[in-house]
Design an enzyme around this catalytic site. Structure first.
Site, PDB file in Angstrom:
ATOM      1  N   LYS A  13       0.567  -0.957  -0.252  1.00 29.87           N
ATOM      2  CA  LYS A  13       0.510  -0.278   0.084  1.00 29.87           C
ATOM      3  C   LYS A  13       1.186   1.442  -0.266  1.00 29.87           C
ATOM      4  CE  LYS A  13      -1.605  -1.979   3.494  1.00 29.87           C
ATOM      5  NZ  LYS A  13      -1.782  -2.127   4.590  1.00 29.87           N
ATOM      6  N   ARG A  88     -10.747   0.685   8.605  1.00 33.13           N
ATOM      7  CA  ARG A  88     -10.333  -0.767   8.465  1.00 33.13           C
ATOM      8  C   ARG A  88     -11.937  -1.364   8.798  1.00 33.13           C
ATOM      9  NH1 ARG A  88      -4.891  -0.038   9.332  1.00 33.13           N
ATOM     10  NH2 ARG A  88      -3.041  -2.197   9.097  1.00 33.13           N
ATOM     11  N   ARG A 120      11.126  -8.228   5.476  1.00 37.19           N
ATOM     12  CA  ARG A 120      10.488  -6.611   5.185  1.00 37.19           C
ATOM     13  C   ARG A 120      12.260  -6.692   6.749  1.00 37.19           C
ATOM     14  NH1 ARG A 120       4.826  -3.373   5.220  1.00 37.19           N
ATOM     15  NH2 ARG A 120       4.522  -4.182   7.803  1.00 37.19           N
ATOM     16  N   ARG A 125      10.599  -2.142  12.829  1.00 40.42           N
ATOM     17  CA  ARG A 125       9.275  -2.168  13.515  1.00 40.42           C
ATOM     18  C   ARG A 125       9.000  -3.400  14.502  1.00 40.42           C
ATOM     19  NH1 ARG A 125       3.859  -1.069   9.258  1.00 40.42           N
ATOM     20  NH2 ARG A 125       3.240  -1.841  10.670  1.00 40.42           N
ATOM     21  N   ARG A 136      -2.603  -9.638  13.487  1.00 36.46           N
ATOM     22  CA  ARG A 136      -2.844  -8.280  11.954  1.00 36.46           C
ATOM     23  C   ARG A 136      -3.828  -9.306  10.560  1.00 36.46           C
ATOM     24  NH1 ARG A 136       2.453  -6.311  12.177  1.00 36.46           N
ATOM     25  NH2 ARG A 136       2.270  -5.220   9.591  1.00 36.46           N
TER      26      ARG A 136
HETATM   27  P1  ADP Z   1      -0.402  -2.704   8.435  1.00 34.41           P
HETATM   28  O1  ADP Z   1       1.095  -3.093   8.023  1.00 34.41           O
HETATM   29  O2  ADP Z   1      -0.293  -3.950   9.149  1.00 34.41           O
HETATM   30  O3  ADP Z   1      -0.926  -2.562   7.118  1.00 34.41           O
HETATM   31  P2  ADP Z   1      -0.782  -0.200   9.495  1.00 34.41           P
HETATM   32  O4  ADP Z   1       0.798   0.308   9.309  1.00 34.41           O
HETATM   33  O5  ADP Z   1      -1.013   0.641   8.230  1.00 34.41           O
HETATM   34  O6  ADP Z   1      -0.024  -1.755   9.459  1.00 34.41           O
HETATM   35  O7  ADP Z   1      -0.380  -0.074  10.724  1.00 34.41           O
HETATM   36  C1  ADP Z   1      -0.019  -0.591  12.172  1.00 34.41           C
HETATM   37  C2  ADP Z   1      -0.865  -0.839  13.145  1.00 34.41           C
HETATM   38  O8  ADP Z   1      -1.833   1.205  13.566  1.00 34.41           O
HETATM   39  C3  ADP Z   1      -2.159  -1.418  13.159  1.00 34.41           C
HETATM   40  O9  ADP Z   1      -1.919  -2.613  13.184  1.00 34.41           O
HETATM   41  C4  ADP Z   1      -3.045  -1.351  14.031  1.00 34.41           C
HETATM   42  O10 ADP Z   1      -3.386  -1.308  15.742  1.00 34.41           O
HETATM   43  C5  ADP Z   1      -3.000   1.125  14.025  1.00 34.41           C
HETATM   44  N1  ADP Z   1      -4.553   0.830  13.011  1.00 34.41           N
HETATM   45  C6  ADP Z   1      -3.842   1.879  11.817  1.00 34.41           C
HETATM   46  N2  ADP Z   1      -4.928   2.557  11.101  1.00 34.41           N
HETATM   47  C7  ADP Z   1      -5.794   2.183  12.279  1.00 34.41           C
HETATM   48  C8  ADP Z   1      -7.416   1.998  11.264  1.00 34.41           C
HETATM   49  N3  ADP Z   1      -8.303   2.691  10.668  1.00 34.41           N
HETATM   50  N4  ADP Z   1      -7.758   1.811  12.426  1.00 34.41           N
HETATM   51  C9  ADP Z   1      -7.545   1.651  13.832  1.00 34.41           C
HETATM   52  N5  ADP Z   1      -6.341   0.790  13.777  1.00 34.41           N
HETATM   53  C10 ADP Z   1      -5.402   1.251  13.450  1.00 34.41           C
END
Ligand code: ADP
Length: 184
Positions: A13, A88, A120, A125, A136
């Site tokens: 993404k 989400r 990765r 992270r 996740r």
């Molecule tokens: P990923 O690599 O899992 O796509 P992101 O970088 O998008 O991770 O998000 C990391 C974390 O931030 C998620 O696992 C969640 O805890 C939190 N998070 C991100 N976006 C949202 C959202 N829209 N609603 C709730 N929690 C979120």
């Protein structure tokens, strides 16, 4: 143009988001980045978010919506945006009032995701531990998959095979958004 990128962790993404942002001249906003910054703060909120993220769970809908809407009310997002990581949950999608033109789903299998994340190195992270990654993925299937159906019914969903080369995925997205090759 108001775009949303949906896909599992490691689906690509942010890679596509940054490419599209450059091409279309609209800002890219990732809720994951916002929350990672908040998690660094030595406040009660920062500590809570850090725990939630490191377990692979979701921040509450109310808090997420507040934060996203606060960001999007800034003038730089007036012309449009590319949102990554939001919405989400179906509830977030329903409550979101800023408008969306298209939702791009980067479809990648669980197996490929596990391979990608195992290798990765995203500046170490803290939520890239095997346990958090599994959580996740599970959270994606349970809460985020239904968001795809929600937008499909609205005729806004573009599903793209996320297991192609980065350049091919990018080209396919542009084509399906009807963006001319030589636009900006
Ligand atoms: P990923 O690599 O899992 O796509 P992101 O970088 O998008 O991770 O998000 C990391 C974390 O931030 C998620 O696992 C969640 O805890 C939190 N998070 C991100 N976006 C949202 C959202 N829209 N609603 C709730 N929690 C979120």
């Amino acid at each position: 143009m108001k775009l949303i990128l949906i896909g599992m962790p490691g689906a690509g993404k942010s890679t596509q988001g940054n490419l599209l942002s450059k091409k279309l001249g609209i800002p890219y906003l990732s809720t994951g980045h916002i929350f990672r910054d908040l998690a660094k703060e030595h406040t009660k909120l920062g500590r809570q978010i850090k725990i939630i993220m490191n377990t692979g769970l979701l921040v509450s809908d109310a808090r997420t919506l507040n934060i996203v809407e606060e960001y999007l009310s800034r003038p730089e997002y007036d012309k449009g945006y590319i949102l990554d990581g939001f919405p989400r949950t179906v509830n977030q999608a329903k409550e979101f009032k800023n408008g969306i033109d298209k939702v791009i789903y980067l479809n990648v299998t669980d197996k490929e995701i596990l391979w990608r994340l195992a290798y990765r190195d995203d500046q170490g992270r803290e939520d890239d531990t095997l346990l958090a990654i599994r959580k996740r993925i599970e959270v994606f299937h349970k809460f985020t998959k239904p968001v795809l159906d929600y937008y499909k019914h609205k005729g806004k969903l573009l599903e793209v095979n996320g297991e192609q080369k980065i350049e091919d995925i990018y080209k396919e997205i542009l084509k399906r958004l009807n963006v001319p090759k030589h636009a900006k």
